[in-house]
Design a protein around this motif. Structure first.
Motif, PDB file in Angstrom:
ATOM      1  N   LEU A  87      59.597  71.853  41.905  1.00  0.00           N
ATOM      2  CA  LEU A  87      59.021  73.127  42.618  1.00  0.00           C
ATOM      3  C   LEU A  87      59.699  73.185  44.463  1.00  0.00           C
ATOM      4  CD1 LEU A  87      55.336  74.100  41.165  1.00  0.00           C
ATOM      5  CD2 LEU A  87      57.797  74.993  41.053  1.00  0.00           C
ATOM      6  N   LEU A  88      59.654  71.848  44.943  1.00  0.00           N
ATOM      7  CA  LEU A  88      60.183  71.629  46.196  1.00  0.00           C
ATOM      8  C   LEU A  88      62.040  71.827  46.233  1.00  0.00           C
ATOM      9  CD1 LEU A  88      57.970  68.807  46.868  1.00  0.00           C
ATOM     10  CD2 LEU A  88      56.916  70.639  47.574  1.00  0.00           C
ATOM     11  N   ASP A  89      61.772  71.522  44.706  1.00  0.00           N
ATOM     12  CA  ASP A  89      63.852  71.929  45.334  1.00  0.00           C
ATOM     13  C   ASP A  89      63.856  72.648  45.199  1.00  0.00           C
ATOM     14  OD1 ASP A  89      63.919  68.914  44.826  1.00  0.00           O
ATOM     15  OD2 ASP A  89      64.324  68.470  43.015  1.00  0.00           O
ATOM     16  N   TYR A  90      63.329  74.318  44.437  1.00  0.00           N
ATOM     17  CA  TYR A  90      63.067  75.473  44.340  1.00  0.00           C
ATOM     18  C   TYR A  90      62.839  75.562  45.813  1.00  0.00           C
ATOM     19  CZ  TYR A  90      62.645  80.083  43.545  1.00  0.00           C
ATOM     20  OH  TYR A  90      62.244  81.732  43.806  1.00  0.00           O
ATOM     21  N   PHE A  91      62.247  75.386  46.326  1.00  0.00           N
ATOM     22  CA  PHE A  91      61.917  76.261  47.723  1.00  0.00           C
ATOM     23  C   PHE A  91      62.926  75.725  48.643  1.00  0.00           C
ATOM     24  CE2 PHE A  91      56.932  75.499  46.946  1.00  0.00           C
ATOM     25  CZ  PHE A  91      56.966  76.999  46.470  1.00  0.00           C
ATOM     26  N   GLU A  92      63.209  74.582  48.002  1.00  0.00           N
ATOM     27  CA  GLU A  92      64.389  74.190  49.563  1.00  0.00           C
ATOM     28  C   GLU A  92      66.092  74.689  49.157  1.00  0.00           C
ATOM     29  OE1 GLU A  92      65.394  69.958  49.602  1.00  0.00           O
ATOM     30  OE2 GLU A  92      66.351  70.012  51.663  1.00  0.00           O
ATOM     31  N   ALA A  93      66.222  75.219  47.713  1.00  0.00           N
ATOM     32  CA  ALA A  93      67.373  75.771  47.620  1.00  0.00           C
ATOM     33  C   ALA A  93      67.261  77.028  48.187  1.00  0.00           C
ATOM     34  CB  ALA A  93      67.706  75.927  45.607  1.00  0.00           C
ATOM     35  N   THR A  94      66.261  78.042  47.961  1.00  0.00           N
ATOM     36  CA  THR A  94      66.217  79.102  48.159  1.00  0.00           C
ATOM     37  C   THR A  94      65.664  79.514  49.421  1.00  0.00           C
ATOM     38  OG1 THR A  94      63.858  79.101  47.470  1.00  0.00           O
ATOM     39  CG2 THR A  94      65.224  79.696  46.104  1.00  0.00           C
ATOM     40  N   CYS A  95      64.933  78.914  50.726  1.00  0.00           N
ATOM     41  CA  CYS A  95      64.449  78.558  51.995  1.00  0.00           C
ATOM     42  C   CYS A  95      64.974  77.637  52.720  1.00  0.00           C
ATOM     43  CB  CYS A  95      63.018  78.864  51.981  1.00  0.00           C
ATOM     44  SG  CYS A  95      62.705  80.324  50.447  1.00  0.00           S
ATOM     45  N   GLY A  96      65.511  77.094  52.178  1.00  0.00           N
ATOM     46  CA  GLY A  96      65.593  76.120  53.442  1.00  0.00           C
ATOM     47  C   GLY A  96      65.037  74.855  54.025  1.00  0.00           C
ATOM     48  N   GLY A  97      63.508  74.838  52.915  1.00  0.00           N
ATOM     49  CA  GLY A  97      62.575  73.838  53.850  1.00  0.00           C
ATOM     50  C   GLY A  97      61.769  73.538  52.457  1.00  0.00           C
ATOM     51  N   ARG A  98      60.837  72.621  51.778  1.00  0.00           N
ATOM     52  CA  ARG A  98      60.157  72.070  51.374  1.00  0.00           C
ATOM     53  C   ARG A  98      59.344  72.593  51.004  1.00  0.00           C
ATOM     54  NH1 ARG A  98      62.667  68.397  47.927  1.00  0.00           N
ATOM     55  NH2 ARG A  98      61.032  66.498  47.752  1.00  0.00           N
ATOM     56  N   ILE A  99      58.507  72.705  52.475  1.00  0.00           N
ATOM     57  CA  ILE A  99      57.194  72.376  52.886  1.00  0.00           C
ATOM     58  C   ILE A  99      57.201  74.034  53.811  1.00  0.00           C
ATOM     59  CG2 ILE A  99      55.222  71.494  53.942  1.00  0.00           C
ATOM     60  CD1 ILE A  99      55.981  70.764  51.049  1.00  0.00           C
ATOM     61  N   ILE A 100      58.281  73.913  54.387  1.00  0.00           N
ATOM     62  CA  ILE A 100      57.947  75.137  55.894  1.00  0.00           C
ATOM     63  C   ILE A 100      58.669  75.617  55.231  1.00  0.00           C
ATOM     64  CG2 ILE A 100      58.068  75.523  57.947  1.00  0.00           C
ATOM     65  CD1 ILE A 100      55.192  74.018  57.310  1.00  0.00           C
ATOM     66  N   LEU A 101      58.044  77.250  54.500  1.00  0.00           N
ATOM     67  CA  LEU A 101      59.505  77.799  54.029  1.00  0.00           C
ATOM     68  C   LEU A 101      59.953  78.746  55.185  1.00  0.00           C
ATOM     69  CD1 LEU A 101      57.786  78.424  50.589  1.00  0.00           C
ATOM     70  CD2 LEU A 101      59.574  76.730  51.601  1.00  0.00           C
ATOM     71  N   SER A 102      59.237  79.589  56.526  1.00  0.00           N
ATOM     72  CA  SER A 102      59.669  80.016  57.319  1.00  0.00           C
ATOM     73  C   SER A 102      60.316  81.098  56.210  1.00  0.00           C
ATOM     74  CB  SER A 102      60.644  80.103  58.281  1.00  0.00           C
ATOM     75  OG  SER A 102      59.910  78.524  59.169  1.00  0.00           O
ATOM     76  N   LEU A 103      59.277  81.781  54.826  1.00  0.00           N
ATOM     77  CA  LEU A 103      59.902  83.112  54.978  1.00  0.00           C
ATOM     78  C   LEU A 103      58.619  84.634  55.439  1.00  0.00           C
ATOM     79  CD1 LEU A 103      61.880  83.741  52.349  1.00  0.00           C
ATOM     80  CD2 LEU A 103      60.129  83.589  51.189  1.00  0.00           C
ATOM     81  N   CYS A 104      57.492  84.303  55.054  1.00  0.00           N
ATOM     82  CA  CYS A 104      57.003  85.097  55.484  1.00  0.00           C
ATOM     83  C   CYS A 104      56.786  85.639  56.787  1.00  0.00           C
ATOM     84  CB  CYS A 104      55.914  85.465  55.409  1.00  0.00           C
ATOM     85  SG  CYS A 104      54.283  86.846  54.468  1.00  0.00           S
ATOM     86  N   CYS A 105      57.222  86.797  57.685  1.00  0.00           N
ATOM     87  CA  CYS A 105      56.819  87.336  58.659  1.00  0.00           C
ATOM     88  C   CYS A 105      56.182  89.093  58.557  1.00  0.00           C
ATOM     89  CB  CYS A 105      58.211  87.323  59.479  1.00  0.00           C
ATOM     90  SG  CYS A 105      59.612  88.620  58.899  1.00  0.00           S
TER      91      CYS A 105
END
Lengths: 367, 190
Positions: free
Chosen positions: A135-153
């Motif tokens: 799942l962390l790899d998926y986060f990195e592939a879609t948001c650039g970060g494994r934990i801190i996604l900086s996606l929601c604003c």
């Protein structure tokens, strides 16, 4: 009468993932009282609304915690969106919920690994974290970060996520299902694990409600309360969950450590089902609408179900781009009172397991 | 002697996990032999911010928007500094950059190594480049001044043609409202 001893427990202890101190009053090996103390990692993040404007602050909000970071940025954004003139695009609403559920999965898998490690079950610990890595790899592939996604604003999402990539994660989590079932059977039926959790750290439904427990701690005592149940009329909920074909909270009736573990394991499969449902409903279109104006002189609140339980967010605007106040109530704050109650009368060796089963997140708690 | 229940515990619990552990023992490692094996980062990975300094106009927008004050821009010297230990790779600077000379690289800076220091200072532009940019600024300023003078002359001519009844009627409001955009830009670029 046995001689009483006070044993300091934490803030640095091999079994504690984060710093909390407990003064355990012991009679022989039995705990008669536990006095918690917190305040070791306070960072004053809520005060930073003075420094950062409301659109920058979600970067701070997601740094409140390293495990449920997306949830904090979601809660902050949803609370602030009540104060500004903005309509959140449907695409953003759905993607937000998908990522919130994926984050819940990775958080629960992390916790299961920590629990297995505390019980001394090394291979179980490694399998839990091995699955979490995907799942962390998926986060990195879609948001650039494994934990801190900086996606929601505030206003939607900072960047769009490709629909095909989101559909790809369904394959990943569906492949995990077999392994998760094996892990579930091991946690709930392996003798060495069950022996350490069954009947330990009892919390009745009445006590759970009286002490204000939330999340899996509350649901492990048989109370079906989950902030994902909030319907479309609730202004402080998450709209994306109303798209689901019904939502039933996972509960267990045991009220012990095993029941809390059972709830979290059940929620892993529930999250898979939620993601699978929502992926079919991702609409095309905009992912961000720019808010018009600054936050009004009013209150904005939001309640979301974090992996550890209900989190409450409060914002107060003043007509400028800086918020007057941002406050939050984290699930660990609510569960600490229950923890103190659960620790009374248990053996010293069970203290670690009981602390872990509330899944304490002290960095959220102290901010 | 182990009871039937005890045997059930073993077969339904531990042996089920063995179904995962045994294949993991004979398959390829789930982890990478870092640092021996290089990792392929996704293109979107937030590694470090890079600046194509030749395109940078040192406007300072990135410095103003940076939430951790990690960027320091000096227009006079033509330098752009980034404290990579403070940078949180939020992409705010990249979004706001008017020249799109900032970019997110998917590799991590080797702070501990000798390749990249914690403070990345792009060297000042060459004296020729600085002179070229100064000359461009001077030309731009002269052009604006000429345009302003022409505008004023046209306004005065129009006022003179209109007669003495309303002298400089068109020019007056502009002065009352303060300097115009062109005057302001000329003043800012001095």
């Amino acid at each position: 009468m046995a001689r009483r001893t006070i044993l300091p427990y934490g803030p640095q202890h091999p079994v504690l993932p984060e710093p909390i101190h407990l003064d355990l009053v012991l009679e022989d090996e039995r705990v008669v009282e536990a006095v918690p103390r917190i305040g070791f990692v306070h960072r004053g993040l809520e005060k930073l609304t003075d420094k950062y404007d409301y659109q920058q602050y979600d970067l701070v909000a997601e740094r409140i915690c390293g495990i449920c970071s997306f949830g904090h940025s979601l809660g902050y954004a949803q609370a602030t969106e009540h104060l500004v003139d903005v309509e959140i695009p449907p695409r953003a609403q759905v993607i937000r919920v998908i990522y919130h559920e994926l984050e819940r999965m990775q958080s629960d898998m992390l916790w299961l690994g920590l629990l297995a490690d505390a019980l001394g079950f090394e291979s179980l610990f490694m399998h839990c974290w091995r699955l979490r890595e995907q799942l962390l790899d998926y986060f990195e592939a879609t948001c650039g970060g494994r934990i801190i996604l900086s996606l929601c604003c505030v206003g939607g999402l900072r960047h769009d996520v490709d629909t095909d990539q989101i559909k790809g994660v369904v394959t990943t989590i569906e492949d995990m299902r077999d392994d998760l079932e094996r892990i579930q059977r091991t946690f709930l039926r392996d003798r060495s694990v069950v022996h350490r959790m069954e009947g330990i750290g009892m919390l009745s439904a009445e006590d759970a409600l009286a002490y204000g427990a939330v999340g899996p701690v509350l649901r492990g005592s048989g109370v079906a309360l989950d902030m994902r149940m909030l319907d479309a009329n609730a202004t402080d909920g998450t709209v994306g969950y109303t798209l689901l074909d019904g939502f039933e909270p996972i509960t267990a009736t045991g009220g012990d450590c095993l029941a809390r573990c059972e709830v979290r394991l059940g929620e892993l499969f529930q999250s898979i089902d939620i993601v699978e449902q929502l992926v079919q409903k991702i609409p095309e279109g905009e992912f961000y609408n720019k808010p018009k104006g600054d936050p009004a002189d009013a209150d904005g609140i939001c309640r979301i179900e974090q992996p550890r339980g209900e989190a409450f967010y409060y914002c107060r605007g003043n007509g400028s781009k800086h918020l007057t106040r941002f406050r939050m109530r984290t699930p660990t704050t609510a569960n600490l009172a229950s923890l103190v109650h659960m620790l009374q009368g248990v053996e010293l060796t069970d203290v670690a397991t009981i602390i872990l089963t509330i899944d304490p997140c002290i960095s959220c708690n102290e901010r | 002697m182990a009871s039937q229940k005890d045997l059930a515990w073993v077969t339904e619990g531990t042996f089920k996990l063995a179904g995962m552990t045994v294949p993991a023992g004979v398959s390829a490692p789930a982890t990478e032999a870092y640092p021996l094996g290089a990792r392929d980062y996704p293109s979107i990975t937030k590694g470090h911010v890079d600046n194509a300094i030749d395109q940078c106009i040192f406007c300072g927008s990135c410095q103003r928007v940076c939430p951790t004050s990690a960027i320091v821009v000096d227009k006079a010297k033509g330098t752009w500094e980034l404290d990579e230990l403070s940078c949180i790779t939020c992409r705010e600077c990249i979004t706001i950059c008017p020249k799109k000379c900032l970019s997110m690289q998917n590799t991590y800076p080797t702070i501990s190594g000798s390749e990249r220091p914690a403070y990345v200072t792009h060297e000042a532009l060459s004296s020729e480049e600085m002179e070229r940019r100064a000359e461009a600024d001077r030309q731009k300023k002269a052009k604006i001044a000429a345009a302003m003078a022409a505008k004023k002359a046209a306004a005065a001519k129009k006022a003179a043609e209109a007669g003495d009844a309303a002298p400089a009627k068109d020019a007056a409001p502009a002065k009352a409202d303060g300097p115009s955009k062109g005057e302001k830009l000329a003043k800012d670029t001095e």
